[in-house]
Design a protein around this motif. Structure first.
Motif, PDB file in Angstrom:
ATOM      1  N   GLY A 420       0.794  -1.225   0.000  1.00 15.47           N
ATOM      2  CA  GLY A 420       0.000   0.000   0.000  1.00 15.47           C
ATOM      3  C   GLY A 420       0.824   1.271   0.000  1.00 15.47           C
ATOM      4  O   GLY A 420       0.395   2.292   0.522  1.00 15.47           O
ATOM      5  N   ILE A 421       2.012   1.213  -0.582  1.00 21.47           N
ATOM      6  CA  ILE A 421       2.855   2.408  -0.627  1.00 21.47           C
ATOM      7  C   ILE A 421       3.354   2.619  -2.051  1.00 21.47           C
ATOM      8  O   ILE A 421       3.550   1.660  -2.791  1.00 21.47           O
ATOM      9  CB  ILE A 421       4.071   2.307   0.332  1.00 21.47           C
ATOM     10  CG1 ILE A 421       4.672   0.900   0.265  1.00 21.47           C
ATOM     11  CG2 ILE A 421       3.689   2.649   1.748  1.00 21.47           C
ATOM     12  CD1 ILE A 421       5.779   0.665   1.249  1.00 21.47           C
ATOM     13  N   ALA A 422       3.535   3.892  -2.412  1.00 19.80           N
ATOM     14  CA  ALA A 422       3.981   4.202  -3.776  1.00 19.80           C
ATOM     15  C   ALA A 422       5.498   4.150  -3.882  1.00 19.80           C
ATOM     16  O   ALA A 422       6.043   3.803  -4.921  1.00 19.80           O
ATOM     17  CB  ALA A 422       3.485   5.577  -4.193  1.00 19.80           C
ATOM     18  N   ALA A 423       6.153   4.495  -2.806  1.00 18.52           N
ATOM     19  CA  ALA A 423       7.608   4.616  -2.889  1.00 18.52           C
ATOM     20  C   ALA A 423       8.241   4.354  -1.524  1.00 18.52           C
ATOM     21  O   ALA A 423       7.640   4.623  -0.489  1.00 18.52           O
ATOM     22  CB  ALA A 423       7.991   6.010  -3.373  1.00 18.52           C
ATOM     23  N   THR A 424       9.445   3.825  -1.565  1.00 18.73           N
ATOM     24  CA  THR A 424      10.238   3.667  -0.350  1.00 18.73           C
ATOM     25  C   THR A 424      11.628   4.244  -0.605  1.00 18.73           C
ATOM     26  O   THR A 424      12.005   4.492  -1.751  1.00 18.73           O
ATOM     27  CB  THR A 424      10.413   2.177   0.038  1.00 18.73           C
ATOM     28  OG1 THR A 424      10.963   1.472  -1.077  1.00 18.73           O
ATOM     29  CG2 THR A 424       9.087   1.534   0.430  1.00 18.73           C
ATOM     30  N   ALA A 425      12.349   4.463   0.474  1.00 23.41           N
ATOM     31  CA  ALA A 425      13.775   4.731   0.348  1.00 23.41           C
ATOM     32  C   ALA A 425      14.480   3.405   0.641  1.00 23.41           C
ATOM     33  O   ALA A 425      13.957   2.564   1.366  1.00 23.41           O
ATOM     34  CB  ALA A 425      14.212   5.806   1.330  1.00 23.41           C
ATOM     35  N   ARG A 426      15.648   3.212   0.056  1.00 20.28           N
ATOM     36  CA  ARG A 426      16.332   1.930   0.212  1.00 20.28           C
ATOM     37  C   ARG A 426      17.816   2.147   0.430  1.00 20.28           C
ATOM     38  O   ARG A 426      18.466   2.840  -0.342  1.00 20.28           O
ATOM     39  CB  ARG A 426      16.124   1.079  -1.033  1.00 20.28           C
ATOM     40  CG  ARG A 426      16.790  -0.288  -0.951  1.00 20.28           C
ATOM     41  CD  ARG A 426      16.673  -1.034  -2.262  1.00 20.28           C
ATOM     42  NE  ARG A 426      17.569  -0.474  -3.275  1.00 20.28           N
ATOM     43  CZ  ARG A 426      17.626  -0.891  -4.537  1.00 20.28           C
ATOM     44  NH1 ARG A 426      16.832  -1.853  -4.956  1.00 20.28           N
ATOM     45  NH2 ARG A 426      18.469  -0.338  -5.382  1.00 20.28           N
ATOM     46  N   ALA A 427      18.326   1.550   1.477  1.00 25.00           N
ATOM     47  CA  ALA A 427      19.771   1.558   1.720  1.00 25.00           C
ATOM     48  C   ALA A 427      20.292   0.154   1.482  1.00 25.00           C
ATOM     49  O   ALA A 427      19.719  -0.815   1.990  1.00 25.00           O
ATOM     50  CB  ALA A 427      20.063   1.989   3.159  1.00 25.00           C
ATOM     51  N   SER A 428      21.342   0.036   0.705  1.00 26.59           N
ATOM     52  CA  SER A 428      21.877  -1.291   0.412  1.00 26.59           C
ATOM     53  C   SER A 428      23.399  -1.257   0.463  1.00 26.59           C
ATOM     54  O   SER A 428      24.021  -0.271   0.084  1.00 26.59           O
ATOM     55  CB  SER A 428      21.396  -1.771  -0.952  1.00 26.59           C
ATOM     56  OG  SER A 428      21.733  -0.840  -1.959  1.00 26.59           O
ATOM     57  N   ALA A 429      23.955  -2.347   0.967  1.00 31.82           N
ATOM     58  CA  ALA A 429      25.387  -2.406   1.221  1.00 31.82           C
ATOM     59  C   ALA A 429      26.091  -3.342   0.250  1.00 31.82           C
ATOM     60  O   ALA A 429      25.455  -4.087  -0.493  1.00 31.82           O
ATOM     61  CB  ALA A 429      25.630  -2.868   2.652  1.00 31.82           C
ATOM     62  N   SER A 430      27.391  -3.281   0.283  1.00 31.67           N
ATOM     63  CA  SER A 430      28.203  -4.237  -0.467  1.00 31.67           C
ATOM     64  C   SER A 430      29.427  -4.564   0.385  1.00 31.67           C
ATOM     65  O   SER A 430      29.541  -4.107   1.527  1.00 31.67           O
ATOM     66  CB  SER A 430      28.603  -3.664  -1.826  1.00 31.67           C
ATOM     67  OG  SER A 430      29.246  -4.655  -2.606  1.00 31.67           O
ATOM     68  N   VAL A 431      30.320  -5.311  -0.195  1.00 37.31           N
ATOM     69  CA  VAL A 431      31.470  -5.781   0.567  1.00 37.31           C
ATOM     70  C   VAL A 431      32.311  -4.628   1.116  1.00 37.31           C
ATOM     71  O   VAL A 431      32.945  -4.741   2.158  1.00 37.31           O
ATOM     72  CB  VAL A 431      32.325  -6.732  -0.292  1.00 37.31           C
ATOM     73  CG1 VAL A 431      32.819  -6.023  -1.553  1.00 37.31           C
ATOM     74  CG2 VAL A 431      33.491  -7.294   0.486  1.00 37.31           C
ATOM     75  N   TYR A 432      32.278  -3.471   0.439  1.00 36.64           N
ATOM     76  CA  TYR A 432      33.130  -2.345   0.851  1.00 36.64           C
ATOM     77  C   TYR A 432      32.448  -1.418   1.855  1.00 36.64           C
ATOM     78  O   TYR A 432      33.016  -0.426   2.277  1.00 36.64           O
ATOM     79  CB  TYR A 432      33.564  -1.539  -0.381  1.00 36.64           C
ATOM     80  CG  TYR A 432      32.454  -1.306  -1.385  1.00 36.64           C
ATOM     81  CD1 TYR A 432      31.394  -0.449  -1.108  1.00 36.64           C
ATOM     82  CD2 TYR A 432      32.445  -1.978  -2.609  1.00 36.64           C
ATOM     83  CE1 TYR A 432      30.364  -0.247  -2.010  1.00 36.64           C
ATOM     84  CE2 TYR A 432      31.417  -1.794  -3.522  1.00 36.64           C
ATOM     85  CZ  TYR A 432      30.378  -0.927  -3.216  1.00 36.64           C
ATOM     86  OH  TYR A 432      29.357  -0.751  -4.108  1.00 36.64           O
ATOM     87  N   THR A 433      31.202  -1.702   2.205  1.00 32.06           N
ATOM     88  CA  THR A 433      30.460  -0.834   3.130  1.00 32.06           C
ATOM     89  C   THR A 433      30.930  -1.083   4.567  1.00 32.06           C
ATOM     90  O   THR A 433      31.226  -2.227   4.941  1.00 32.06           O
ATOM     91  CB  THR A 433      28.955  -1.122   3.014  1.00 32.06           C
ATOM     92  OG1 THR A 433      28.584  -1.048   1.640  1.00 32.06           O
ATOM     93  CG2 THR A 433      28.136  -0.128   3.825  1.00 32.06           C
ATOM     94  N   THR A 434      30.993   0.002   5.363  1.00 32.46           N
ATOM     95  CA  THR A 434      31.437  -0.159   6.756  1.00 32.46           C
ATOM     96  C   THR A 434      30.279   0.097   7.720  1.00 32.46           C
ATOM     97  O   THR A 434      29.308   0.775   7.378  1.00 32.46           O
ATOM     98  CB  THR A 434      32.563   0.842   7.093  1.00 32.46           C
ATOM     99  OG1 THR A 434      32.018   2.161   7.101  1.00 32.46           O
ATOM    100  CG2 THR A 434      33.707   0.760   6.086  1.00 32.46           C
ATOM    101  N   THR A 435      30.415  -0.420   8.925  1.00 37.55           N
ATOM    102  CA  THR A 435      29.389  -0.171   9.941  1.00 37.55           C
ATOM    103  C   THR A 435      29.389   1.308  10.335  1.00 37.55           C
ATOM    104  O   THR A 435      28.345   1.837  10.723  1.00 37.55           O
ATOM    105  CB  THR A 435      29.608  -1.050  11.186  1.00 37.55           C
ATOM    106  OG1 THR A 435      30.958  -0.894  11.613  1.00 37.55           O
ATOM    107  CG2 THR A 435      29.340  -2.513  10.885  1.00 37.55           C
ATOM    108  N   ASP A 436      30.546   1.978  10.218  1.00 35.00           N
ATOM    109  CA  ASP A 436      30.573   3.424  10.487  1.00 35.00           C
ATOM    110  C   ASP A 436      29.689   4.177   9.494  1.00 35.00           C
ATOM    111  O   ASP A 436      28.995   5.129   9.848  1.00 35.00           O
ATOM    112  CB  ASP A 436      32.002   3.976  10.387  1.00 35.00           C
ATOM    113  CG  ASP A 436      32.836   3.618  11.614  1.00 35.00           C
ATOM    114  OD1 ASP A 436      32.239   3.112  12.592  1.00 35.00           O
ATOM    115  OD2 ASP A 436      34.065   3.833  11.570  1.00 35.00           O
TER     116      ASP A 436
END
Lengths: 455, 166
Positions: A420-436
Motif C-alpha cells: 500500500g505504498i507508492a515509494a520507499t527509500a532503500r539503503a543497500s550495502a556491499s562488501v566495501y560498506t562499513t558499519t561506520d
C-alpha cells in the motif's frame, strides 16, 4: 589472462565456505580497509566536501581498480575480434574472453559452456522468454518442443519480482496464450508459500523467482521452490542479481534450470551480464538474436546454428566488459564469499537498527535469521518509509549529508502496491560498506522528520 | 542557506503541508469547459489527477481558468508545486496561464540561477522553486502538476493542442 586483485584480504583459512557465515567469519578491520582502498570512487567527496557514504549498491556496485585496469589493459594490449582472425591479438583476445567465462562459471558453480554472455540480467531473462516464444512457433525442431507454450499452460512468478523478472513473462504469456500466476508476499515481506501446491501445478511450465528481493532483502526458499517445480516438470528461472554479489552461490547445487545476473552489481562493468542454463537445456533451445558468430553453416536457403553458448551470442560481444567481469568474479572469489556474506550480515543487522528510530518502518523482514545451508535469510538491502515524509524527500536530506540511497519503487511496483505504498527509500550495502557508514546513515535518518517539522 | 534549505523553502514546506485545490470538484453540466488529466512520475510512482474548469471567452475566443482541483500523492516538491500552480492559474486567462507555464519551465531550466525580476514577480510564490532547479532529478517532481494542467486544458477543449500552453 590471469589478472588478479592487487589486495587479497581473504583469509585462506576460510576460502568461501558457505557454512562459515555468521559472526566471527567476517572481514577484519584491516581487511575491510584494504578492500576500500581498492575502490577509487569511494574516496571522493560529494555535496560540498562531505565524504561519500554509498548505500546504493543494490542498484549498482562500485568497481575495484583491478576491474578498471583490466578493461584499460584489454583495450591497450589485446583488443581484437574474438573467435575469428588468425592473428596473435585475436588469439589473445579470445583467450581473455573465454578465461573470463571460466572465471565467472567457477564463481557461480557452473561449467563454462553453461554461461552465455548477455548485456545484463534483463537481457538474459528475455533471452529465455524469447527462446520459448520461438520454440512455440516451431523453431528449434523436435528438441525444442519442451519449451513450447500454449493455452492451458501457466507461468508462475512471485509478487516480489523486479519488473525484469515479471514483464518478460507477462509478454511471453500474451504471445503464447499461456496464463501468468504468482506466489503472494506475506506481511513479513517473505513469499507466502501456504498455497504453493495450488499455484504450482501440472499446468505450470515455468517457475521464475528472485533469489533475493531487491526491495525486502528476503532470501527465497530456493530448495522448496525448485522441488515444487521439479515435481510438476516445470522449468525454474532464478533472478540471481541480488544474491551472486553477496552470497556463496552454487547454481549446480541449487538445481535451478536457468539463472540470470548482471555484472555491474557484482563489482564488474556495466553492459555485461550472464545467463546460466543447464547444458542440455541450452543445447535444445532455439536461438533468439541471429546473425554473425552464432552460426555453423549458412547457405542462401537455410542456416544451422553453433552449439551453446555461442548460439546465443550473435554479433560482436562486449569483450572488454566480459573480461572485466571475469576479474570481478576472481576478486570476490579471493575475498571468499563466506567472509563477504558474514560481513554483510553485520551490515544488515546495523541497517535494520533504523527500525528503532521513531517514525521509521522497515518494509521486509526486521531481523536476520539463519536460512538453509547456514546462509542468512535476509541480506543488507533495507527499504523503509518515514511517517509523514515522502521517500524522495528522505533521499534528498540524506544526499545533503553525502549519503546515497535509492528512492522510488525500485522496479518493483507490484510489491510496493502489496504494502500500500507508492515509494520507499532503500539503503543497500556491499562488501566495501562499513558499519561506520551505516551509523552515519542512521544518524542522518534520525534527523529527517525534524527537518520537515513532522512529529 | 544550504542547497537543501534553498530547495525546501518555508513557502514550499507550507504548501506541501496545507495544499491548495486538493479535492476534485465536478462542476456538472453547464457552460464551463471541463477536463481531467492523470499524470505519473514514472521514476518514483508519484501521481496527480487534476481537473480544470474554463469559462469560455466571448465569441468562443480565449477563456478564463475558473477552477483547478486535484488529488495526488507524492513528495513535498510535487505537492507544493501543484498547490502553488493552483493558486497562480485560478482566475487567470488562458493567455496568462500559458505565460505562467512558460515562465515556470524557464525557471526549472535555470539551474538555480532564477529569472529576471519582472518574470519572478509574475511567478510569485513559484519562484521559491528556484532551488529545485539545481537538482535535475527533482525538476520532474515540480513539473508534474503543470503537465496535468496542460493536458487537462487540452482535454477540456479550451485549448486546441498543447501548443497553446507549452
Amino acid at each position: 589472462m590471469t589478472t588478479t586483485a592487487t589486495v587479497r584480504p581473504g583469509d585462506p583459512a576460510r576460502p568461501g565456505d558457505p557454512t562459515a557465515v555468521g559472526h566471527g567469519a567476517e572481514l577484519s578491520a584491516a581487511e575491510l580497509a584494504a578492500v576500500r582502498a581498492d575502490f577509487p570512487l569511494l574516496g571522493r567527496t560529494v555535496r560540498g566536501g562531505r565524504p561519500l557514504v554509498y548505500l546504493d549498491s543494490a542498484a549498482t556496485s562500485q568497481k575495484p581498480q583491478v576491474v578498471l585496469d583490466t578493461e584499460v589493459d584489454f583495450y591497450e594490449q589485446r583488443n581484437a575480434a574474438v573467435h575469428r582472425g588468425a592473428h596473435q591479438l585475436a588469439e589473445e583476445a579470445t583467450i581473455a574472453f573465454e578465461d573470463a567465462r571460466a572465471s565467472l562459471a567457477a564463481f557461480v558453480g557452473a561449467d563454462p559452456g553453461e554461461i552465455v554472455w548477455t548485456p545484463g540480467a534483463t537481457s538474459a531473462i528475455n533471452l529465455v522468454a524469447y527462446a520459448m516464444s520461438n520454440a512455440t512457433l516451431g523453431r528449434g525442431g523436435v528438441e525444442a518442443r519442451r519449451f513450447a507454450l500454449g493455452a492451458g499452460d501457466e507461468i508462475v512468478v512471485t509478487e516480489a519480482e523486479h519488473h525484469a523478472n515479471l514483464v518478460p513473462w507477462q509478454e511471453l504469456c500474451a504471445r503464447t496464450g499461456a496464463t501468468l500466476r504468482w506466489i503472494p508476499v506475506g506481511d513479513d515481506g517473505r513469499l507466502d508459500l501456504s498455497d504453493l501446491d495450488s499455484i504450482v501445478t501440472e499446468r505450470t511450465r515455468v517457475l521464475a523467482f528472485g533469489h533475493v528481493s531487491n526491495v525486502t532483502g528476503a532470501v527465497a526458499p530456493v530448495a522448496r521452490l525448485v522441488a515444487a517445480a521439479r515435481r510438476v516438470g516445470a522449468l525454474t528461472v532464478l533472478d540471481a542479481c541480488q544474491s551472486v554479489p553477496h552470497l556463496p552461490v552454487d547454481l549446480h547445487a541449487l538445481g535451478v534450470d536457468f539463472a540470470a545476473f548482471s555484472g555491474h552489481k557484482m563489482l564488474g562493468p556495466t553492459g555485461v551480464g550472464a545467463l546460466y542454463g543447464r547444458r542440455e537445456l541450452l543445447e535444445a533451445m532455439p536461438p533468439v538474436t541471429t546473425g554473425g558468430s552464432m552460426v555453423e553453416v549458412v547457405t542462401m536457403e537455410a542456416t544451422t546454428y553453433a552449439p551453446p553458448p555461442q548460439r546465443f551470442e550473435a554479433g560482436t560481444q562486449m569483450v572488454a566488459q566480459a573480461v572485466g567481469l571475469g576479474v570481478a568474479a576472481d576478486y570476490l572469489g579471493e575475498l571468499g564469499m563466506g567472509a563477504v556474506a558474514a560481513h554483510e550480515v553485520l551490515l544488515a543487522e546495523e541497517l535494520l537498527r533504523i527500525g528503532e528510530i521513531p517514525g521509521v518502518r522497515v518494509i521486509g523482514p526486521s531481523n536476520v535469521g539463519v536460512g538453509p545451508g547456514g546462509l542468512p535469510d535476509r541480506l543488507a538491502v533495507v527499504s523503509f518509509v518515514v511517517d509523514g515524509v515522502h521517500a524522495h524527500d528522505v533521499g534528498q536530506v540524506l544526499d545533503d549529508r553525502g549519503i546515497a540511497v535509492r528512492v522510488g519503487h525500485h522496479c518493483a511496483q507490484p510489491l510496493h502496491r502489496r504494502f500500500g505504498i507508492a515509494a520507499t527509500a532503500r539503503a543497500s550495502a556491499s562488501v566495501y560498506t562499513t558499519t561506520d557508514e551505516v551509523g552515519a546513515f542512521r544518524e542522518a535518518l534520525a534527523g529527517v522528520r525534524a527537518f520537515f517539522s513532522v512529529n | 542557506m544550504s542547497s537543501l534549505e534553498q530547495m525546501y523553502q518555508q513557502v514550499i514546506l507550507d504548501h506541501a503541508k496545507h495544499p491548495h485545490g486538493r479535492g476534485l470538484v465536478d462542476h456538472g453540466p453547464g457552460d464551463l469547459l471541463q477536463g481531467e488529466s492523470h499524470q505519473v512520475n514514472t521514476t518514483c510512482g508519484d501521481e496527480v489527477t487534476l481537473r480544470v474548469a474554463v469559462a469560455p471567452g466571448a465569441a468562443g475566443i480565449g477563456g478564463t481558468v475558473e477552477s483547478v482541483t486535484w488529488e495526488g500523492q507524492g513528495c513535498s516538491i510535487s505537492q507544493a508545486s501543484t498547490s502553488v500552480m493552483t493558486e497562480l492559474v485560478t482566475g487567470a486567462s488562458l493567455t496568462e496561464a500559458a505565460r505562467l507555464d512558460a515562465l515556470f519551465h524557464d525557471l526549472m531550466s535555470s539551474r538555480g540561477r532564477g529569472l529576471g525580476d519582472d518574470d519572478e514577480d509574475v511567478l510569485g510564490d513559484a519562484t521559491a522553486f528556484t532551488g529545485v532547479s539545481q537538482y535535475p532529478a527533482r525538476i520532474k517532481c515540480a513539473l508534474l502538476g503543470w503537465a496535468a494542467l496542460k493536458d487537462s486544458l487540452v482535454r477540456s477543449g479550451a485549448l486546441v493542442s498543447t501548443d497553446g500552453l507549452r
